[in-house]
Scaffold this motif. Structure first.
Motif, PDB file in Angstrom:
ATOM      1  N   PRO A  32      44.987  17.800  34.906  1.00  0.00           N
ATOM      2  CA  PRO A  32      46.109  16.862  34.995  1.00  0.00           C
ATOM      3  C   PRO A  32      47.270  17.155  34.056  1.00  0.00           C
ATOM      4  O   PRO A  32      48.309  16.509  34.152  1.00  0.00           O
ATOM      5  N   SER A  33      47.098  18.125  33.159  1.00  0.00           N
ATOM      6  CA  SER A  33      48.190  18.440  32.231  1.00  0.00           C
ATOM      7  C   SER A  33      48.059  19.880  31.745  1.00  0.00           C
ATOM      8  O   SER A  33      46.966  20.460  31.741  1.00  0.00           O
ATOM      9  N   GLY A  34      49.191  20.415  31.326  1.00  0.00           N
ATOM     10  CA  GLY A  34      49.193  21.761  30.774  1.00  0.00           C
ATOM     11  C   GLY A  34      48.408  21.856  29.483  1.00  0.00           C
ATOM     12  O   GLY A  34      47.709  22.840  29.241  1.00  0.00           O
ATOM     13  N   ILE A  35      48.519  20.827  28.660  1.00  0.00           N
ATOM     14  CA  ILE A  35      47.808  20.830  27.379  1.00  0.00           C
ATOM     15  C   ILE A  35      46.298  20.865  27.600  1.00  0.00           C
ATOM     16  O   ILE A  35      45.578  21.655  26.982  1.00  0.00           O
ATOM     17  N   GLU A  36      45.823  20.030  28.517  1.00  0.00           N
ATOM     18  CA  GLU A  36      44.391  20.008  28.815  1.00  0.00           C
ATOM     19  C   GLU A  36      43.934  21.343  29.407  1.00  0.00           C
ATOM     20  O   GLU A  36      42.878  21.871  29.046  1.00  0.00           O
ATOM     21  N   ALA A  37      44.738  21.910  30.285  1.00  0.00           N
ATOM     22  CA  ALA A  37      44.385  23.194  30.889  1.00  0.00           C
ATOM     23  C   ALA A  37      44.307  24.298  29.838  1.00  0.00           C
ATOM     24  O   ALA A  37      43.383  25.117  29.865  1.00  0.00           O
ATOM     25  N   LEU A  38      45.255  24.312  28.910  1.00  0.00           N
ATOM     26  CA  LEU A  38      45.232  25.333  27.855  1.00  0.00           C
ATOM     27  C   LEU A  38      43.998  25.199  26.986  1.00  0.00           C
ATOM     28  O   LEU A  38      43.398  26.215  26.606  1.00  0.00           O
ATOM     29  N   HIS A  39      43.593  23.980  26.679  1.00  0.00           N
ATOM     30  CA  HIS A  39      42.361  23.782  25.892  1.00  0.00           C
ATOM     31  C   HIS A  39      41.164  24.379  26.625  1.00  0.00           C
ATOM     32  O   HIS A  39      40.329  25.041  26.015  1.00  0.00           O
ATOM     33  N   VAL A  40      41.088  24.137  27.923  1.00  0.00           N
ATOM     34  CA  VAL A  40      39.973  24.663  28.716  1.00  0.00           C
ATOM     35  C   VAL A  40      40.046  26.185  28.794  1.00  0.00           C
ATOM     36  O   VAL A  40      39.059  26.880  28.575  1.00  0.00           O
ATOM     37  N   ILE A  68      55.669  23.004  37.776  1.00  0.00           N
ATOM     38  CA  ILE A  68      56.669  23.087  36.705  1.00  0.00           C
ATOM     39  C   ILE A  68      56.970  21.716  36.116  1.00  0.00           C
ATOM     40  O   ILE A  68      56.956  21.528  34.907  1.00  0.00           O
ATOM     41  N   ASN A  69      57.240  20.748  36.974  1.00  0.00           N
ATOM     42  CA  ASN A  69      57.708  19.438  36.527  1.00  0.00           C
ATOM     43  C   ASN A  69      56.547  18.551  36.094  1.00  0.00           C
ATOM     44  O   ASN A  69      55.967  17.834  36.914  1.00  0.00           O
ATOM     45  N   MET A  70      56.208  18.643  34.817  1.00  0.00           N
ATOM     46  CA  MET A  70      55.137  17.826  34.245  1.00  0.00           C
ATOM     47  C   MET A  70      55.624  17.247  32.926  1.00  0.00           C
ATOM     48  O   MET A  70      56.378  17.906  32.202  1.00  0.00           O
ATOM     49  N   PRO A  71      55.187  16.028  32.612  1.00  0.00           N
ATOM     50  CA  PRO A  71      55.575  15.434  31.321  1.00  0.00           C
ATOM     51  C   PRO A  71      54.838  16.110  30.166  1.00  0.00           C
ATOM     52  O   PRO A  71      53.837  16.784  30.361  1.00  0.00           O
ATOM     53  N   GLY A  72      55.353  15.927  28.981  1.00  0.00           N
ATOM     54  CA  GLY A  72      54.735  16.531  27.799  1.00  0.00           C
ATOM     55  C   GLY A  72      55.084  18.003  27.745  1.00  0.00           C
ATOM     56  O   GLY A  72      56.172  18.385  27.349  1.00  0.00           O
ATOM     57  N   MET A  73      54.181  18.830  28.185  1.00  0.00           N
ATOM     58  CA  MET A  73      54.403  20.277  28.241  1.00  0.00           C
ATOM     59  C   MET A  73      54.624  20.653  29.700  1.00  0.00           C
ATOM     60  O   MET A  73      53.717  20.524  30.520  1.00  0.00           O
TER      61      MET A  73
END
Length: 150
Positions: free
Chosen positions: A37-45, A61-66
């Motif tokens: 659901p988010s770039g940050i979560e995906a990067l952690h995984v 591309i268009n996501m909140p946060g990162m």
């Protein structure tokens, strides 16, 4: 025999993730889909030591946060992840987004189809192409040691 294609979809929109899950279930090529659901979560995984890396990342591309371009930059700047194919799958038709994505070494840039049937056709083509393009050991062979020039 090649194993099923492993795909990670990074998209903040729950409806888009649900549609992708439905579409992937209908594909002819065997593949597994993991959604984030988010770039940050995906990067952690992706950066976890015990992660089984996907063969292909589909990134909005268009996501909140990162946003997706920042996620792409992190992936391509990481020694183990930099060779992962990342396809920008987005509603953005902005020339700046397209240029930036390719400057950051996106493998492809594909505007999302408007209809479910069109989306299913896009995914069928993507999965077929990437299934045929990968080797039987990709990306299990990605390690910092074997990515360095000899």
């Amino acid at each position: 025999m090649k194993r099923p294609l492993r795909v990670m979809l990074i998209d903040d929109n729950p409806l888009d993730r649900a549609l992708a899950e439905e579409a992937f279930a209908l594909l002819k090529q065997p593949c597994t889909l993991v959604t984030m659901p988010s770039g940050i979560e995906a990067l952690h995984v992706l950066m976890a030591a015990d992660t089984l890396l996907p063969d292909l990342v589909l990134l909005d591309i268009n996501m909140p946060g990162m946003n997706g371009l920042a996620v792409l930059e992190k992936i391509k700047g990481h020694p183990t992840l930099k060779n992962l194919p990342v396809l920008m799958l987005t509603t953005s038709m902005a020339d700046d987004d397209l240029r930036r994505a390719y400057a950051l070494h996106a493998s492809a840039y594909l505007p999302k189809a408007v209809s479910f049937e069109g989306f299913l056709t896009q995914l069928e083509g993507l999965v077929t192409f990437w299934h045929n393009a990968k080797t039987t050991t990709w990306p299990n062979t990605l390690t910092p040691e074997n990515l360095m020039p000899q």
